[in-house]
Design an enzyme around this catalytic site. Structure first.
Site, PDB file in Angstrom:
ATOM      1  CB  ALA A  70      -1.746   6.764  -3.224  1.00 20.67           C
ATOM      2  CB  THR A 123      -0.929   0.015   1.228  1.00 20.39           C
ATOM      3  OG1 THR A 123      -1.705  -1.181   1.231  1.00 20.39           O
ATOM      4  CG2 THR A 123      -1.854   1.227   1.194  1.00 20.39           C
ATOM      5  CE1 TYR A 124       5.336   1.975  -3.350  1.00 18.72           C
ATOM      6  CE2 TYR A 124       3.655   0.369  -3.945  1.00 18.72           C
ATOM      7  CZ  TYR A 124       4.978   0.726  -3.831  1.00 18.72           C
ATOM      8  OH  TYR A 124       5.953  -0.165  -4.204  1.00 18.72           O
ATOM      9  CE1 TYR A 125      -1.368   4.898   4.322  1.00 18.70           C
ATOM     10  CE2 TYR A 125       0.284   3.298   3.656  1.00 18.70           C
ATOM     11  CZ  TYR A 125      -0.863   3.617   4.361  1.00 18.70           C
ATOM     12  OH  TYR A 125      -1.506   2.648   5.087  1.00 18.70           O
TER      13      TYR A 125
END
Length: 189
Positions: free
Chosen positions: A106, A35-37
Site C-alpha cells: 500500500a 512496506t505496509y500492506y
C-alpha cells in the site's frame, strides 16, 4: 506482547545532549524501509491494524527483514497496541506468500533511527523522509492490559523518561508515520 509508546515531534540535537547528560546507552543507528500492506478482507485503516514488512539495515551490518502485525490501539493515553513480529529468512518468498493471500503493498515509509536505552525504555530519534524529526519513547510489556504491573506501569515508565528528556507527553502524536504521510499527501511508493 504489548508495545507501549509515546511519540512527539522534537529536534534531535538537544535530545542527544540530554541523553548524554543522563548517561543513556547509545544502541546504534539503523535505516528502515517499511512496506505496509492492504488486506483483501478488511480495511486496516478502519480496523486500526497494520501489516508491515520492514527492511532494516544497522550501520555496519547486514540488512535484516522483519514481518510485523500491529493490532488496534488499546487505550487513549498512548500508542499502546498488541504486536507480533518475526524475522524473515526469505524476503522474496514472504512477498510471494503475501501476494498469494491477496495482500498488496500500500505504501512505503523510509526513516533513519538512532536508538538509546535508558531506565528500561528505548528512546528512538527518528528522521522520517517527507515528515522530519520525531522522538519515540517505548517499552514492551508482556503483561496484559489489565494486569498489575502491565501496560499501565509501562506507560508510566515511558512518561517518566519523556519528562527526564524535557518532553511533554501531552504533545504526543498517536498517528503512525504511515498515517502522517498519507495525511500530508505523501503516499510513499
Amino acid at each position: 506482547m504489548y508495545e507501549v509508546e509515546l511519540k512527539v515531534r522534537a529536534a534531535h540535537d538537544p535530545l542527544r545532549e540530554r541523553l548524554a547528560s543522563l548517561d543513556a546507552d547509545r544502541l546504534g543507528t539503523v535505516e528502515q524501509v517499511d512496506t505496509y500492506y492492504d488486506a483483501p478482507d478488511r480495511d486496516f485503516a478502519a480496523t486500526d491494524e497494520a501489516l508491515r514488512l520492514r527492511r532494516e539495515t544497522p550501520v555496519g551490518e547486514d540488512p535484516r527483514t522483519i514481518l510485523t502485525y500491529k493490532g488496534p490501539l488499546v487505550d487513549d493515553e498512548s500508542k499502546t497496541r498488541e504486536e507480533a513480529e518475526t524475522r524473515v529468512a526469505d524476503v522474496s518468498a514472504t512477498r510471494s506468500i503475501l501476494a498469494g493471500l491477496g495482500y498488496e503493498p500500500a505504501a512505503t515509509v523510509r526513516k533513519e533511527r538512532e536508538r538509546y536505552a535508558i531506565s528500561g525504555c528505548t528512546v528512538t530519534l527518528d528522521r522520517v523522509e517527507g515528515l522530519g524529526e520525531f522522538v519515540e519513547v517505548e517499552r514492551d510489556s508482556e503483561a496484559g492490559i489489565d494486569s498489575e504491573g502491565g501496560v499501565a506501569r509501562a506507560r508510566e515508565q515511558v512518561r517518566a523518561v519523556m519528562a527526564d528528556l524535557a518532553l511533554n507527553p501531552a504533545e504526543q502524536i498517536r498517528t503512525s508515520y504511515l498515517g502522517l504521510l498519507l495525511d500530508a499527501g505523501e503516499p510513499g511508493e
